[in-house]
Write a protein that holds these residues in place. Structure first.
Motif, short mmCIF file in Angstrom:
data_model
loop_
_atom_site.label_atom_id
_atom_site.label_comp_id
_atom_site.label_asym_id
_atom_site.label_seq_id
_atom_site.Cartn_x
_atom_site.Cartn_y
_atom_site.Cartn_z
N THR A 87 -6.09 -12.86 4.42
CA THR A 87 -6.70 -13.64 5.80
C THR A 87 -7.48 -12.71 5.79
O THR A 87 -8.36 -13.04 6.37
CB THR A 87 -5.96 -12.79 6.20
OG1 THR A 87 -4.46 -14.08 6.10
CG2 THR A 87 -5.85 -14.05 7.70
N GLN A 88 -8.04 -11.43 5.63
CA GLN A 88 -8.95 -10.24 5.59
C GLN A 88 -9.74 -10.37 5.12
O GLN A 88 -11.54 -10.98 4.91
CB GLN A 88 -8.66 -9.48 5.87
CG GLN A 88 -10.00 -8.19 6.41
CD GLN A 88 -9.06 -6.77 6.06
OE1 GLN A 88 -8.09 -6.10 5.81
NE2 GLN A 88 -10.32 -6.04 5.31
N PRO A 110 -12.79 -14.56 3.77
CA PRO A 110 -13.59 -14.86 4.82
C PRO A 110 -14.94 -13.91 4.97
O PRO A 110 -16.30 -14.03 4.74
CB PRO A 110 -13.44 -14.83 6.51
CG PRO A 110 -11.67 -15.30 6.36
CD PRO A 110 -10.91 -14.29 5.05
N THR A 167 -14.67 -19.51 4.41
CA THR A 167 -13.23 -19.80 3.24
C THR A 167 -12.03 -19.44 4.69
O THR A 167 -12.10 -18.08 4.49
CB THR A 167 -12.94 -19.30 2.15
OG1 THR A 167 -13.84 -19.46 1.22
CG2 THR A 167 -11.84 -19.25 1.55
N THR A 168 -10.95 -20.09 4.62
CA THR A 168 -9.73 -19.35 5.88
C THR A 168 -8.75 -19.32 4.60
O THR A 168 -8.43 -20.20 3.69
CB THR A 168 -10.16 -19.94 6.56
OG1 THR A 168 -9.07 -21.50 6.36
CG2 THR A 168 -10.51 -19.76 7.70
N PHE A 169 -7.51 -18.58 4.66
CA PHE A 169 -6.67 -18.59 3.68
C PHE A 169 -5.29 -19.34 4.18
O PHE A 169 -5.39 -19.34 5.58
CB PHE A 169 -6.45 -16.56 3.26
CG PHE A 169 -4.79 -16.52 3.10
CD1 PHE A 169 -5.12 -17.32 1.40
CD2 PHE A 169 -3.53 -16.55 3.40
CE1 PHE A 169 -4.00 -17.08 0.55
CE2 PHE A 169 -2.72 -16.33 2.70
CZ PHE A 169 -2.27 -17.01 1.35
N LYS A 170 -5.18 -20.08 3.32
CA LYS A 170 -4.25 -21.00 4.02
C LYS A 170 -2.62 -20.12 2.84
O LYS A 170 -2.77 -20.79 1.37
CB LYS A 170 -3.56 -22.55 3.66
CG LYS A 170 -3.13 -23.23 4.38
CD LYS A 170 -3.08 -24.56 3.72
CE LYS A 170 -2.01 -25.49 4.71
NZ LYS A 170 -1.18 -25.03 3.55
#
Length: 482
Positions: free
Chosen positions: A90-91, A94, A100-103
């Motif tokens: 998550t850190q 991006p 890009t975001t974490f899923k």
């Protein structure tokens, strides 16, 4: 030892289980494109060798929904690790891949491979002592019954988290749109190992909620986890389930540790093709590819070392005298006891060794399952000859850089030995580099200076070996300049 292009994007991973595969049974030129930066000489490796290590005490366990959760200590460990990995990505995603975001995974599965009803994503997992990411259902799964407890017992408490970090790396590939067009599974595995290394660097830097990592026992554990899950002897890089040798996997890990997640995404097929070392035996050799450590064998190895350094250094290299010694210290050198079991004295240009101890170090204890072997002893000898290669003026090479350069030169010589060399036609075999890494993690001697001293960390030392194998002696000279 024995005688004798860039990637396309946005089409997704192959529809197969990205797993450890064979875990329980056995998962010299510069690289083109992105520079093969390792980082040990220029990057702060993290906390000290004696700092805190392992699971943090007094931390509330992660609250993650897991199908099949039995809430065993292994399930708690897995949930804590995956929650930590989610915080990490998550850190960093991006920061390194704008937009890009974490899923996280759609589902997590815990199972016991000894349970005949074990399954996940419509797949029968009975007898599968494994951990995996399945892109077909965007899920991560782990065996709490056999795999995780066995890794803790045989490697250490940080082993299973290392493997789960590898599996989360496959999910990151999915998020980044890594494709499989014209590429091998081993390229995907190298990337995932690299992502695991990037995660542990984040832990070492003090960012983790659940773990600490120091540069002593901690770094040895996570590197050993990479070695432990290397492919079994006989597998080649083109095999469908190839993950890489222990050497290959720990090298990829170190790239992520030193350079971060962006370097992992830059690993492509061209790089893998140039530096991967895995090669299976075409015929299973006598004694599983190990040679008895005798004086004659040591003499033959020394001949190849002299040939190599004469080839790359010319007349500036003066071949040292080779002698044996008894006892637990090497011969005095200018009033200082020599190192054990191999020593180098620059003032007399002499390499001395204790045969009995080299025999102990170089004798495998479990055939192909051994982590040690003949090359564990050989790398110690090679590193002392590599000190002689740094000694044209009769001085004793001292300091951290001299020791790391010696180990790096040893790796460059090992790569040169992929072809038969010397009067005895000695050649590197597919397990030798694994044996060398094992010895480097076991003892700092191969990375020490003439006085047997070094204040470098394990990650510095194994990376020095990697640089030599992958990039050659010129890079050793430049990277470890005095």
């Amino acid at each position: 030892m024995g005688s004798t292009t860039g990637r396309a994007r946005r089409r997704g991973l192959p529809a197969l289980m990205i797993a450890l595969a064979v875990l329980v049974t056995g998962c010299t030129s510069a690289v083109s494109g992105t520079a093969m930066k390792i980082g040990a000489a220029t990057v702060d490796p993290g906390p000290s060798a004696e700092g805190p290590n392992g699971a943090k005490a007094g931390v509330a366990p992660a609250d993650l929904k897991v199908t099949g959760d039995a809430n065993t200590e292994w399930d708690v460990q897995a949930k804590n690790t995956l929650a930590d990995l989610e915080a990490f990505y998550t850190q960093v995603l991006p920061e390194n891949f704008p937009g890009t975001t974490f899923k996280g995974p759609d589902e997590l599965f815990s199972y016991d491979s000894e349970d005949s009803s074990a399954s996940a994503c419509g797949r029968d997992l009975y007898g599968e002592a494994n951990a995996a990411y399945d892109p077909s259902c965007n899920s991560i799964m782990w065996d709490r019954g056999v795999l995780l407890p066995r890794m803790a017992e045989e490697v250490g408490d940080l082993a299973a988290p290392t493997i789960l970090a590898h599996e989360m790396g496959h999910l990151v590939q999915y998020l980044l749109g890594t494709t499989f067009d014209g590429e091998t599974v081993i390229m995907l595995e190298q990337q995932a190992d690299c992502y695991a290394g990037a995660y542990w660097r984040w832990v070492a830097d003090g960012n983790s909620t659940y773990y600490d990592l120091n540069q002593g026992v901690g770094m040895r554990e996570v590197l050993t986890a990479m070695m432990w899950t290397g492919d079994p002897v006989g597998m080649t890089a083109s095999a469908e389930q190839a993950h890489g040798s222990g050497f290959d996997r720990s090298l990829a890990f170190s790239l992520g540790y030193a350079n971060g997640v962006k370097r992992c995404d830059e690993i492509d097929q061209a790089e893998v093709d140039q530096r991967i070392t895995e090669a299976g035996f075409t015929v299973i050799p006598k004694d599983f590819g190990n040679v008895d450590i005798t004086e004659d064998f040591i003499d033959a190895v020394a001949e190849t070392l002299n040939l190599y350094f004469e080839e790359i250094l010319g007349a500036t290299y003066q071949a040292p005298t080779l002698t044996t010694f008894e006892g637990t210290t090497g011969p005095d050198c200018n009033g200082t006891p020599g190192t054990f079991p191999v020593s180098y004295c620059g003032s007399t240009n002499t390499v001395s060794y204790n045969l009995a101890e080299l025999q102990r170090i170089g004798t495998p204890n479990a055939g192909f399952a051994s982590t040690n072997g003949d090359f564990s002893a050989v790398v110690l000898l090679a590193s002392r000859y590599a000190l002689a290669a740094q000694n044209p003026g009769g001085q004793n090479p001292l300091g951290n850089q001299a020791g790391l350069r010696a180990l790096c030169y040893s790796g460059a010589w090992a790569s040169w030995m992929k072809e038969p060399r010397g009067p005895q036609n000695l050649a590197l075999n597919p397990t030798d580099l694994n044996k060398a890494v094992y010895q480097v993690m076991e003892s700092p001697l191969a990375a020490s200076d003439t006085a047997g001293k070094t204040s470098t960390f394990v990650i510095d030392q194994v990376q020095a070996l990697y640089i030599g194998v992958v990039q050659g002696a010129t890079e050793c000279y430049d990277f470890y300049a005095a």
